[in-house]
Structure formats: structure tokens, C-alpha cells
Motif scaffolding. Structure first.
Motif, PDB file in Angstrom:
ATOM      1  N   TYR A   1       0.832  -1.208   0.000  1.00 14.03           N
ATOM      2  CA  TYR A   1       0.000   0.000   0.000  1.00 14.03           C
ATOM      3  C   TYR A   1       0.859   1.247   0.000  1.00 14.03           C
ATOM      4  O   TYR A   1       1.947   1.261   0.574  1.00 14.03           O
ATOM      5  N   ARG A   2       0.352   2.278  -0.645  1.00 10.96           N
ATOM      6  CA  ARG A   2       0.953   3.611  -0.581  1.00 10.96           C
ATOM      7  C   ARG A   2      -0.190   4.606  -0.600  1.00 10.96           C
ATOM      8  O   ARG A   2      -1.084   4.501  -1.424  1.00 10.96           O
ATOM      9  N   ARG A   3      -0.124   5.561   0.310  1.00 11.59           N
ATOM     10  CA  ARG A   3      -1.200   6.558   0.432  1.00 11.59           C
ATOM     11  C   ARG A   3      -2.580   5.878   0.503  1.00 11.59           C
ATOM     12  O   ARG A   3      -3.555   6.338  -0.106  1.00 11.59           O
ATOM     13  N   GLY A   4      -2.625   4.755   1.186  1.00 11.67           N
ATOM     14  CA  GLY A   4      -3.900   4.065   1.393  1.00 11.67           C
ATOM     15  C   GLY A   4      -4.415   3.275   0.208  1.00 11.67           C
ATOM     16  O   GLY A   4      -5.485   2.682   0.275  1.00 11.67           O
ATOM     17  N   LYS A   5      -3.677   3.274  -0.888  1.00  9.37           N
ATOM     18  CA  LYS A   5      -4.129   2.530  -2.077  1.00  9.37           C
ATOM     19  C   LYS A   5      -3.138   1.410  -2.404  1.00  9.37           C
ATOM     20  O   LYS A   5      -1.943   1.543  -2.137  1.00  9.37           O
ATOM     21  N   PRO A   6      -3.613   0.312  -2.992  1.00 13.78           N
ATOM     22  CA  PRO A   6      -2.693  -0.762  -3.376  1.00 13.78           C
ATOM     23  C   PRO A   6      -1.625  -0.230  -4.327  1.00 13.78           C
ATOM     24  O   PRO A   6      -1.917   0.613  -5.181  1.00 13.78           O
ATOM     25  N   THR A   7      -0.392  -0.697  -4.153  1.00 12.29           N
ATOM     26  CA  THR A   7       0.704  -0.232  -4.999  1.00 12.29           C
ATOM     27  C   THR A   7       0.560  -0.773  -6.423  1.00 12.29           C
ATOM     28  O   THR A   7      -0.193  -1.712  -6.674  1.00 12.29           O
ATOM     29  N   SER A   8       1.306  -0.167  -7.326  1.00 11.34           N
ATOM     30  CA  SER A   8       1.177  -0.467  -8.758  1.00 11.34           C
ATOM     31  C   SER A   8       1.294  -1.956  -9.068  1.00 11.34           C
ATOM     32  O   SER A   8       0.471  -2.529  -9.780  1.00 11.34           O
TER      33      SER A   8
ATOM     34  N   VAL B   1       6.773   7.905  13.635  1.00  9.66           N
ATOM     35  CA  VAL B   1       6.739   7.568  15.064  1.00  9.66           C
ATOM     36  C   VAL B   1       5.450   8.060  15.720  1.00  9.66           C
ATOM     37  O   VAL B   1       4.758   7.320  16.397  1.00  9.66           O
ATOM     38  N   GLU B   2       5.118   9.351  15.456  1.00  8.04           N
ATOM     39  CA  GLU B   2       3.988   9.915  16.213  1.00  8.04           C
ATOM     40  C   GLU B   2       2.840  10.399  15.326  1.00  8.04           C
ATOM     41  O   GLU B   2       1.949  11.082  15.806  1.00  8.04           O
ATOM     42  N   GLY B   3       2.888  10.030  14.056  1.00 10.88           N
ATOM     43  CA  GLY B   3       1.820  10.465  13.150  1.00 10.88           C
ATOM     44  C   GLY B   3       0.562   9.645  13.323  1.00 10.88           C
ATOM     45  O   GLY B   3       0.533   8.655  14.043  1.00 10.88           O
TER      46      GLY B   3
ATOM     47  N   LYS C   1      -1.278   5.626   5.658  1.00  3.26           N
ATOM     48  CA  LYS C   1      -0.408   4.446   5.697  1.00  3.26           C
ATOM     49  C   LYS C   1      -0.126   4.068   7.152  1.00  3.26           C
ATOM     50  O   LYS C   1      -0.374   4.859   8.065  1.00  3.26           O
ATOM     51  N   LYS C   2       0.378   2.862   7.339  1.00  2.00           N
ATOM     52  CA  LYS C   2       0.707   2.404   8.684  1.00  2.00           C
ATOM     53  C   LYS C   2       1.805   3.274   9.289  1.00  2.00           C
ATOM     54  O   LYS C   2       2.644   3.823   8.578  1.00  2.00           O
ATOM     55  N   VAL C   3       1.798   3.409  10.613  1.00  2.00           N
ATOM     56  CA  VAL C   3       2.905   4.093  11.289  1.00  2.00           C
ATOM     57  C   VAL C   3       3.758   3.041  12.007  1.00  2.00           C
ATOM     58  O   VAL C   3       3.379   1.879  12.114  1.00  2.00           O
ATOM     59  N   GLY C   4       4.921   3.467  12.472  1.00  2.00           N
ATOM     60  CA  GLY C   4       5.811   2.546  13.178  1.00  2.00           C
ATOM     61  C   GLY C   4       6.501   1.549  12.262  1.00  2.00           C
ATOM     62  O   GLY C   4       7.134   0.603  12.725  1.00  2.00           O
ATOM     63  N   VAL C   5       6.379   1.779  10.950  1.00  2.00           N
ATOM     64  CA  VAL C   5       6.917   0.834   9.976  1.00  2.00           C
ATOM     65  C   VAL C   5       8.445   0.822  10.007  1.00  2.00           C
ATOM     66  O   VAL C   5       9.081  -0.229   9.927  1.00  2.00           O
ATOM     67  N   ASP C   6       9.031   2.019  10.128  1.00  2.00           N
ATOM     68  CA  ASP C   6      10.492   2.127  10.120  1.00  2.00           C
ATOM     69  C   ASP C   6      11.112   1.291  11.234  1.00  2.00           C
ATOM     70  O   ASP C   6      12.047   0.532  11.003  1.00  2.00           O
TER      71      ASP C   6
ATOM     72  N   LEU D   1       7.135  21.999   8.648  1.00  2.76           N
ATOM     73  CA  LEU D   1       7.260  21.750  10.090  1.00  2.76           C
ATOM     74  C   LEU D   1       5.941  21.335  10.720  1.00  2.76           C
ATOM     75  O   LEU D   1       5.897  20.577  11.680  1.00  2.76           O
ATOM     76  N   GLU D   2       4.846  21.888  10.149  1.00  2.00           N
ATOM     77  CA  GLU D   2       3.537  21.683  10.784  1.00  2.00           C
ATOM     78  C   GLU D   2       2.770  20.501  10.214  1.00  2.00           C
ATOM     79  O   GLU D   2       1.726  20.116  10.745  1.00  2.00           O
ATOM     80  N   ARG D   3       3.247  19.938   9.115  1.00  2.00           N
ATOM     81  CA  ARG D   3       2.434  18.953   8.401  1.00  2.00           C
ATOM     82  C   ARG D   3       2.128  17.730   9.265  1.00  2.00           C
ATOM     83  O   ARG D   3       2.896  17.339  10.125  1.00  2.00           O
ATOM     84  N   ARG D   4       0.969  17.168   8.990  1.00  2.00           N
ATOM     85  CA  ARG D   4       0.509  15.977   9.709  1.00  2.00           C
ATOM     86  C   ARG D   4       0.440  14.770   8.766  1.00  2.00           C
ATOM     87  O   ARG D   4       0.100  13.672   9.176  1.00  2.00           O
ATOM     88  N   SER D   5       0.731  14.988   7.473  1.00  2.00           N
ATOM     89  CA  SER D   5       0.701  13.884   6.506  1.00  2.00           C
ATOM     90  C   SER D   5       1.683  14.151   5.381  1.00  2.00           C
ATOM     91  O   SER D   5       2.192  15.246   5.245  1.00  2.00           O
TER      92      SER D   5
END
Lengths: 296, 296
Positions: free
Chosen positions: B94-101, B228-230, B237-242, B292-296
Motif C-alpha cells: 500500500y501507498r497513500r492508502g491505495k494498493p501499490t502499482s 513515530v507519532e503520526g 499508511k501504517k505508522v511505526g513501519v520504520d 514543520l507543521e504537516r501531519r501527513s
């Protein structure tokens, strides 16, 4: 002129220029540079760069202006081979008698080395020392010619239809479409590149295009023919592969003799188009005849 | 100025231009065009095209000259995402909530759609109607800038080291090298593209480069921080992936608070470099603060 000697001399010149144009294997990340060089120096005939050079010479070009552009063609051709060979595409283990890129470096690096050769081809064509003294508008024209030939209405479109046709019934029209796009487009662009950089007028450009169309398709037909009656040692690869895979080929549709006749006819048309040129076009003429006689 | 409104307007303008620049899905071979469009219109923020446009405007550019070049940046960015997601690389579903190419079209077509977006980006930048009226030498410069940023000494070099580092111990220097090359190079080139086409002098080009370096790295650090905190919903997309993958990140090396402080510092440096510009550079300033302020 001795076309075999001409081809050899030009091949050496292109090889030396590619050697200089590609980043050394010692740079970081070395694995990428190794993978790029491995495929570029895997024994290609350098047909596309030589065609560009010969077309440039046909127009009276004598200097090395064309050489970096000719190298860019070979880099793009090589990238297309690396990606074609990938497991997701033709899944080939060998090319020109050597293990394919993904067999040596793994799939990830093979994909990235292909991407890199494509990208760096455009980098090379626009390098400061390469464009110095050239007309910017002509450089832009050449880049457009190359990107269209390598793009969706050229090589990539042909590759998509080829991949999607594997294992399918393909009619003769589709086969011709694949050939014209997958192989023909970049060969035509190679000849036209020599035209642009050599300052061709409209009449010369039309002649070069007709020549490129003729030898491009003839080259592909002789490729199909060699897969039937070629020699494994000469070719550095297995023969009979197309039939084994149920791949559409010229001989499968119109027979071996008719295929050879068609190739001869196309070469004849290419040579006829060159009649407007003087003996400076003899290398182009020699290459056309050589395509008919080639054994590998 | 309302930066959110600016970003939205520009995004719509870029989307419309991409819609026109890409071949319609009805053309042959349709699968290729579908795959190209699928990823290009999968909800990107269009950061790179907007940066190019904002830099062009900072220099007083008012017309649409920059737009096709901005679109080319997005096509190259999209190609890199398609190839990064492949099973042989990050193997993302997945990328941006959609199945990848490759999940939608299969691996072969995903590779070719990526190749096609890269190739057509150069085709677009050299199209007759695009270059008409432009100085050929400037177009050549822009293409060189873009191909170097996307090439072995830029994005591709970064991707190679990133792929090779997966599962390995990576030191902080290597992490910074990956960020600068994989993400930073194309962001810097986007800003500089606006400079070239806007007729920037040496002083302005240096300022734009410093700005690009600052926001490029800050963007990557905030990416690491958001992992980490998004919020999964905001990010698509999933968080904590890294962390799950043991991937080297800024927070893993210097902690979350220090990472945020570093991002703020870099944005500050970027804003400082813009001091030589008048209010026409406000969009560039707004984008820096927005990162700096972005949430996505």
C-alpha cells in the motif's frame, strides 16, 4: 570500404567513450556502478551508436560531436535489455553468453542499474562539456527524438505489448507493431539523431527516416531468422527459443524463405532512400548490407 | 498569505496539467497508460512541482512556462515510488492508502510504467509546444539539473544505499547521505529548476540551493518523525513501519525531540537564505513553515 573493419573501429571508439562517460567502479555506491558497467560492457554490437555516427558522417560530420549522444543510445538500449531480462518479464538467465544482470547483482540492483542507465543517458546528453558550442535548440530536438523513441509510443509501448502477448495468440499485424515499436523506434531515432546533429534538411531527414525504418525492421526479421537457423556459438545464446516459448516471429507467420525475402526487400528500400547522398553515406550502405549477412 | 489555500490551488493546477500531459487511457497499449495514470493520480501532495512553481514566482515569473517542467518532476517522483515499492525493493502493498502499482497491474507492468514515467518526463520537457519560445540552452540546463538529481549521484544512488542498508547496521553519516541523495537531491533540483527558468543570477541560485537543502532534509526528518507519532488516518499508511523494519531514522539516532529541533533549525536556515528575495518569495517561505507543521 571494408564494413567489418569500419564496424570494428567504430565499436572500439564507442567502447572507449562509454568507458569515459560512465562513473568509475570505485565511486560510491560501487555496486551500482559495477552493475551499470557489467551490462554496458557485456559485448554489445553498438549498432545504434554506429548508426548515429554513420548518419552524422553521411552529412559531412567529421568531429566527435556525435559520440556522447551515440553513447547515450547504447545506455538506453542496455537499460532496456536489463529490464527485459528480469524475472517479471522474459526471465532470462543469459544474454550474449553471460549471466544477466539480476542473476549477478540481484533483482533490486538490476532494476536500479537499468533506471540509472536511462537517467544518465539524459545526463550525458546535457553535460556542460558535451553541449558546449552546440545549438541548444538542436540538443533539445535530439533529446525529444530519443525520449519519444524510448517512450510509450516507441520502445516501451512495444515492450508492454510484447510482454502481454507472451503465451497469447498474436496476429501478424500485432507482431509488426511490436517490432516497429520495441526495436524499430530506437534504430530510427539513432539514424535521425545523426541527421539532427549533422544539420540535415527536410529531404535528408526523410531519406534517413526511410533508411532507418527499412533496416530496423530488417534487423528484427534477421533476428527471428537467426533464432531458427543461427549458430549457438556465433550468437552466444540458445537458438529455437522463440518457438519453444510460442513467441510470434516472422518465420512462424510467413516462413523462412519469405522472411529472408522480406528482409532483402526492406534493405533494398533503405539503400534506395540513400541515393540522394554521396559516398560519405557508404558506411550507412555497408551497415544495411551487413544486416542481411550477419550471423550474430 | 494562506499557505494551505496556495498549496491547494497549485495542486489543482498541477493535477490539471498532468491530466493533459499524460496520454489518455484509451490509447494503445491502454494497460500502460492506465498504470502510469493510476500512480500519478494516487493522491500525491505535488510538493516538487509546487516548489518549482513557487521558486519561479519568487523570481517574478508569472506565466505557465514552469508548469510542464513541474509536471516532469512529479512524473519522475512517481516513477521512483513505483520502483521503490516493488517486491525486489521495499515490497510495499500500500501507498497513500491505495494498493501499490505491482499489486494492481503486476510486476512487469509496474516496472514498465515506472520506466515510462521517467522517459516521458524528458519527452515532456522537450516537446515542441513546451520549448517554443524558450532559450534552448536554459532547457538543456534544466534537463541536466533534473537528470543529475534523479541519477546515480542523486536519487538513484540514495535508493541503492537505502536498499543495501535494509537489515544492516547503518551509522548516522550513512543515514544523512541516504536522505540527502534519495529525497534531498530532487527537492533541491525542483527549487533550482524554478531558478533556471525564472532567470536567476548566481546569488539567487545560491540562496535557492541553500533553501532547497534545508527544506529537503527537514522534510525527510519530519517524515521519520511522523512515522513515530503520526496518525494512520492522516497519513494514509501504517505508522511505526520504520522501527518494525529496523530502518535507520533520525529519531532512532538522536531522539524525537532532537529530531524536531533539527528540522526547525534547517527550516530556519532555509528561511534565512530567502532574505534576499522580496514578498514574491512568500509562497516559498510558507512551504518551509508548512513542512514543520504537516501531519501527513
Amino acid at each position: 570500404m571494408d564494413i567489418r573493419e569500419y564496424l570494428k573501429q567504430k565499436r572500439l571508439q564507442i567502447d572507449a567513450a562509454l568507458e569515459k562517460a560512465l562513473p568509475p567502479e570505485t565511486e560510491y555506491p560501487a555496486s551500482l556502478y559495477k552493475a551499470m558497467r557489467y551490462s554496458v560492457f557485456a559485448g554489445g554490437k553498438r549498432l545504434r551508436p554506429i548508426l548515429a555516427t554513420a548518419a552524422y558522417e553521411a552529412l559531412g560530420g567529421k568531429d566527435d560531436t556525435i559520440i556522447p549522444y551515440a553513447c547515450a543510445l547504447e545506455m538506453i538500449h542496455t537499460y532496456s535489455l536489463i529490464h527485459d531480462d528480469l524475472p517479471a518479464m522474459d526471465d532470462d538467465d543469459y544474454r550474449r553468453g553471460k549471466p544477466t544482470s539480476h542473476r549477478v547483482f540481484g533483482e533490486a540492483l538490476a532494476i536500479l542499474a537499468g533506471d540509472a542507465l536511462l537517467t544518465e543517458a539524459f545526463g550525458l546528453m546535457t553535460r556542460q562539456e558535451v553541449v558546449d558550442g552546440l545549438d541548444g535548440k538542436i540538443v533539445v530536438r535530439v533529446i525529444n527524438e530519443v525520449s519519444r523513441a524510448a517512450g510509450v509510443q516507441g520502445m516501451l509501448g512495444g515492450q508492454v505489448v510484447d510482454v502481454e502477448s507472451e503465451g497469447e495468440e498474436v496476429d501478424f499485424t500485432t507482431l509488426q507493431w511490436i517490432h516497429l515499436h520495441k526495436t524499430g523506434a530506437l534504430i530510427i531515432a539513432s539514424v535521425r539523431m545523426g541527421g539532427w546533429l549533422g544539420g540535415a534538411g527536410e529531404k535528408e531527414m526523410t531519406a534517413l527516416t526511410t533508411y532507418g525504418e527499412g533496416i530496423g525492421l530488417a534487423f528484427q526479421i534477421t533476428d527471428d531468422v537467426l533464432d531458427v537457423e543461427g549458430d549457438k556459438e556465433d550468437l552466444g545464446k540458445k537458438v529455437g527459443v522463440d518457438q519453444e516459448r510460442g513467441k510470434a516471429t516472422y518465420p512462424a507467420f510467413i516462413g523462412l524463405e519469405q522472411s529472408k525475402a522480406k528482409a532483402r526487400e526492406l534493405i533494398g528500400e533503405g539503400l534506395k532512400a540513400l541515393e540522394i547522398f554521396d559516398p560519405k553515406a557508404d558506411p550507412l550502405r555497408g551497415i544495411a548490407r551487413f544486416i542481411l549477412e550477419r550471423r550474430s
